[in-house]
Design a protein around this motif. Structure first.
Motif, PDB file in Angstrom:
ATOM      1  N   CYS A  12     -14.475 -27.558   0.491  1.00 56.01           N
ATOM      2  CA  CYS A  12     -15.314 -28.167  -0.544  1.00 56.01           C
ATOM      3  C   CYS A  12     -16.593 -28.669   0.121  1.00 56.01           C
ATOM      4  O   CYS A  12     -16.541 -29.505   1.023  1.00 56.01           O
ATOM      5  CB  CYS A  12     -14.582 -29.315  -1.232  1.00 56.01           C
ATOM      6  SG  CYS A  12     -15.647 -30.339  -2.272  1.00 56.01           S
ATOM      7  N   TYR A  26     -15.754 -24.571 -11.424  1.00 59.02           N
ATOM      8  CA  TYR A  26     -15.782 -23.534 -10.388  1.00 59.02           C
ATOM      9  C   TYR A  26     -17.215 -23.181 -10.010  1.00 59.02           C
ATOM     10  O   TYR A  26     -17.520 -22.923  -8.838  1.00 59.02           O
ATOM     11  CB  TYR A  26     -15.040 -22.297 -10.882  1.00 59.02           C
ATOM     12  CG  TYR A  26     -15.058 -21.144  -9.903  1.00 59.02           C
ATOM     13  CD1 TYR A  26     -14.509 -21.273  -8.632  1.00 59.02           C
ATOM     14  CD2 TYR A  26     -15.632 -19.916 -10.252  1.00 59.02           C
ATOM     15  CE1 TYR A  26     -14.516 -20.222  -7.734  1.00 59.02           C
ATOM     16  CE2 TYR A  26     -15.645 -18.871  -9.362  1.00 59.02           C
ATOM     17  CZ  TYR A  26     -15.088 -19.023  -8.099  1.00 59.02           C
ATOM     18  OH  TYR A  26     -15.109 -17.978  -7.213  1.00 59.02           O
ATOM     19  N   HIS A  69      -2.883 -28.704  -5.863  1.00 57.76           N
ATOM     20  CA  HIS A  69      -3.722 -28.633  -4.667  1.00 57.76           C
ATOM     21  C   HIS A  69      -2.907 -28.093  -3.506  1.00 57.76           C
ATOM     22  O   HIS A  69      -1.671 -28.081  -3.541  1.00 57.76           O
ATOM     23  CB  HIS A  69      -4.259 -30.017  -4.301  1.00 57.76           C
ATOM     24  CG  HIS A  69      -3.210 -30.972  -3.814  1.00 57.76           C
ATOM     25  ND1 HIS A  69      -2.304 -31.570  -4.660  1.00 57.76           N
ATOM     26  CD2 HIS A  69      -2.901 -31.424  -2.558  1.00 57.76           C
ATOM     27  CE1 HIS A  69      -1.489 -32.353  -3.967  1.00 57.76           C
ATOM     28  NE2 HIS A  69      -1.828 -32.290  -2.680  1.00 57.76           N
ATOM     29  N   ARG A 111      -9.663 -28.616  -4.607  1.00 53.21           N
ATOM     30  CA  ARG A 111      -9.499 -29.652  -3.590  1.00 53.21           C
ATOM     31  C   ARG A 111      -9.902 -31.025  -4.114  1.00 53.21           C
ATOM     32  O   ARG A 111      -9.631 -32.037  -3.467  1.00 53.21           O
ATOM     33  CB  ARG A 111     -10.298 -29.312  -2.337  1.00 53.21           C
ATOM     34  CG  ARG A 111      -9.815 -28.051  -1.644  1.00 53.21           C
ATOM     35  CD  ARG A 111     -10.098 -28.067  -0.168  1.00 53.21           C
ATOM     36  NE  ARG A 111      -9.588 -26.863   0.476  1.00 53.21           N
ATOM     37  CZ  ARG A 111      -8.334 -26.709   0.870  1.00 53.21           C
ATOM     38  NH1 ARG A 111      -7.461 -27.691   0.683  1.00 53.21           N
ATOM     39  NH2 ARG A 111      -7.945 -25.582   1.451  1.00 53.21           N
ATOM     40  N   SER A 154     -10.334 -22.700   2.406  1.00 56.58           N
ATOM     41  CA  SER A 154     -11.524 -22.972   1.599  1.00 56.58           C
ATOM     42  C   SER A 154     -12.001 -24.392   1.874  1.00 56.58           C
ATOM     43  O   SER A 154     -11.206 -25.294   2.139  1.00 56.58           O
ATOM     44  CB  SER A 154     -11.206 -22.807   0.106  1.00 56.58           C
ATOM     45  OG  SER A 154     -10.231 -23.753  -0.299  1.00 56.58           O
ATOM     46  N   GLU A 197      -5.401 -19.838  -8.327  1.00 49.25           N
ATOM     47  CA  GLU A 197      -6.833 -20.065  -8.180  1.00 49.25           C
ATOM     48  C   GLU A 197      -7.611 -19.260  -9.221  1.00 49.25           C
ATOM     49  O   GLU A 197      -8.572 -19.771  -9.816  1.00 49.25           O
ATOM     50  CB  GLU A 197      -7.274 -19.675  -6.777  1.00 49.25           C
ATOM     51  CG  GLU A 197      -6.729 -20.589  -5.689  1.00 49.25           C
ATOM     52  CD  GLU A 197      -7.134 -20.165  -4.299  1.00 49.25           C
ATOM     53  OE1 GLU A 197      -6.961 -20.961  -3.350  1.00 49.25           O
ATOM     54  OE2 GLU A 197      -7.620 -19.021  -4.136  1.00 49.25           O
ATOM     55  N   ASN A 226     -16.824 -23.925  -5.484  1.00 50.73           N
ATOM     56  CA  ASN A 226     -15.843 -22.839  -5.472  1.00 50.73           C
ATOM     57  C   ASN A 226     -14.517 -23.250  -4.841  1.00 50.73           C
ATOM     58  O   ASN A 226     -13.592 -22.447  -4.778  1.00 50.73           O
ATOM     59  CB  ASN A 226     -16.415 -21.604  -4.755  1.00 50.73           C
ATOM     60  CG  ASN A 226     -16.769 -21.888  -3.302  1.00 50.73           C
ATOM     61  OD1 ASN A 226     -16.519 -22.975  -2.787  1.00 50.73           O
ATOM     62  ND2 ASN A 226     -17.367 -20.914  -2.649  1.00 50.73           N
ATOM     63  N   ALA A 227     -14.430 -24.497  -4.387  1.00 53.89           N
ATOM     64  CA  ALA A 227     -13.160 -25.026  -3.878  1.00 53.89           C
ATOM     65  C   ALA A 227     -12.795 -26.292  -4.642  1.00 53.89           C
ATOM     66  O   ALA A 227     -12.247 -27.236  -4.079  1.00 53.89           O
ATOM     67  CB  ALA A 227     -13.250 -25.303  -2.385  1.00 53.89           C
TER      68      ALA A 227
END
Length: 495
Positions: free
Chosen positions: A313, A238, A195, A246, A311, A227, A242-243
């Motif tokens: 979440c 994903y 992370h 985290r 990014s 990533e 897309n985050a």
């Protein structure tokens, strides 16, 4: 363990290496100034740096006799790893019963969880990756508090004077573990997954006592490679978020990183040493045995561009989101108007050739007007970090029933509340059910037979509503794994 890189000697010169600093006490006194000095030496290029503090710096004069440390761990987590061949998902299951620090130490030193015999750090690292899915360790993570003396005025982790304090000054908001200190008590094999810090902030981690930690770090310039690998490997995660890195659930071994040409470094932190992570520096690691560390986040002006493009979440309501408004307004006034309009074009600091607009203000993150009004009457309001967890009660202003369903005990760890371990799986919306096999079928159909048996078991489960098939064709063909439907179940701990 000395710093190691993922490449041979010819290639190591191209990859930034983790640097170790040994400041004098005079140099050490100026926290922000020394961080700036480290970056002038290029320490940030590796994403991680080690500091061996001067002998004059003693954060806890009373020592670390566990008998004299009155510490309660409200919600220790049990870390379960699933996967194989260097690709794993870390599932953190929060326990209902709290532990004292002494009880946690006894569990860490028990025959089941004690550190195995090993020749050196390299041998212990091999044992970690070989046995990562066996004997799930416990981790006392995100415990509010500090082990440092209250009168410590030099590098006091709970009171670092950086621009991140503006979140509290301007918005009167306290973010646990971000602008306050958190404690982490580990045991053999307890881990922290890959992370970057919340909002790609800096972090500081001081190992107060106990066994070492092994750290892996990827230079920020290569963070997008990690990533990309994670997104292609864990595609379902994903697609849902897309985050999702985290969520702090993804462990990828050094062997897999080498196979995909992702540069990394590794280093061991021993008791009395400080680790600094830099913006957009992906890191992961594991504990060698029972230990205690203290950590928090901080910021500098260099971080602002990272924070504007970090990014976010959006699938978990309690993930840390910091409005960048105060930072842009104070330190980038010439860009403030364009930023408000979503027209602040530029590059991510680690992607110099990719021009894009920074994300517009996220004032709704804190609901600033309401927060500022409440702040005058109530004082600082805490915000929890990490992903959603099952908890007693619900968030203010939300629907209690929906909120309770949204929380799950299997998630990234957070201990801002007293947590109740439950397993809750929400039903999906109704979809057409695959019809049962008819008597006219002449050929033996494993899928159809299995569907009948599973539906019989399914209907026997104690749930008032009918379940829903998750797959269009029923059973997954050619595998022993079958996923059909979901129901809400509550499992209580054994008394």
């Amino acid at each position: 363990m000395s710093t190691r890189s993922s490449y041979d000697d010819d290639d190591q010169t191209k990859v930034p290496r983790i640097m170790t600093f040994r400041p004098s006490y005079e140099e050490f006194k100026d926290f922000a100034g020394y961080i700036e000095y480290m970056e002038s030496r290029g320490a940030h290029l590796a994403g991680l740096a080690k500091i061996q503090p001067p002998v004059e710096w003693v954060p806890r004069k009373g020592g670390y006799d566990i008998e004299n440390i009155n510490m309660t761990i409200p919600a220790p987590i049990n870390q379960v790893f699933t996967g194989a061949h260097g690709l794993y998902q870390q599932i953190n299951i929060q326990q209902r019963r709290q532990m004292t620090l002494r009880q946690f130490m006894e569990k860490a030193n028990s025959e089941l969880h004690q550190t195995p015999r090993h020749i050196d750090y390299e041998d212990l690292e091999r044992k970690y990756w070989k046995n990562i899915t066996y004997i799930s360790p416990y981790y006392a993570a995100d415990v509010k508090g500090t082990l440092s003396d209250e009168d410590l005025d030099v590098w006091n982790i709970g009171n670092l004077d950086t621009i991140l304090n503006l979140v509290n000054t301007d918005y009167n908001i306290v973010i646990d573990g971000v602008n306050t200190a958190y404690l982490y008590f580990g045991m053999w094999k307890s881990s922290f997954a890959w992370h970057t810090e919340d909002m790609d902030l800096y972090s500081i981690n001081y190992l107060h006592f106990g066994a070492p930690k092994t750290w892996y770090a990827i230079p920020p310039a290569y963070g997008r490679r990690l990533e990309k690998l994670a997104n292609e490997t864990f595609t379902e995660n994903y697609q849902e978020c897309n985050a999702y890195l985290r969520h702090k659930m993804t462990m990828i071994s050094p062997k897999v990183l080498r196979q995909h040409n992702i540069p990394y470094n590794k280093i061991t932190q021993e008791a009395g040493e400080i680790m600094i992570t830099f913006p957009f520096g992906y890191h992961a690691g594991f504990n060698h045995g029972f230990n205690g560390a203290e950590s928090t986040n901080f910021a500098s002006k260099r971080w602002i561009e990272y924070g504007k493009r970090a990014s976010i979440c959006k699938c978990r309501s309690d993930m840390v989101k910091i409005s960048m408004e105060t930072f842009v307004r104070r330190f980038q006034p010439e860009r403030y108007e364009n930023w408000l309009l979503g027209q602040d074009f530029g590059c991510h600091p680690e992607e110099p050739g990719k021009v894009c607009a920074a994300a517009p203000p996220t004032l709704n993150v804190y609901e600033l007007q309401e927060s500022l009004q409440k702040a005058k009457a109530k004082g600082p309001s805490p915000q929890k970090r990490g992903c959603s967890v099952a908890a007693n009660g619900s968030e203010p202003g939300g629907d209690a029933a929906e909120d309770n369903d949204d929380r799950a005990s299997v998630s990234s760890y957070s201990s801002s509340r007293q947590l109740q371990p439950v397993v809750k799986i929400r039903k999906l919306p109704q979809k057409p059910i695959v019809p049962e096999p008819t008597a006219t079928q002449n050929k033996y159909d494993f899928n159809s037979v299995a569907m009948v048996r599973v539906k019989r078991l399914w209907n026997a489960l104690p749930c008032p509503e009918t379940g829903v098939n998750l797959l269009n064709n029923g059973v997954v063909k050619n595998t022993k794994r079958m996923r059909f439907q979901t129901k809400v179940l509550t499992l209580d701990d054994e008394e």
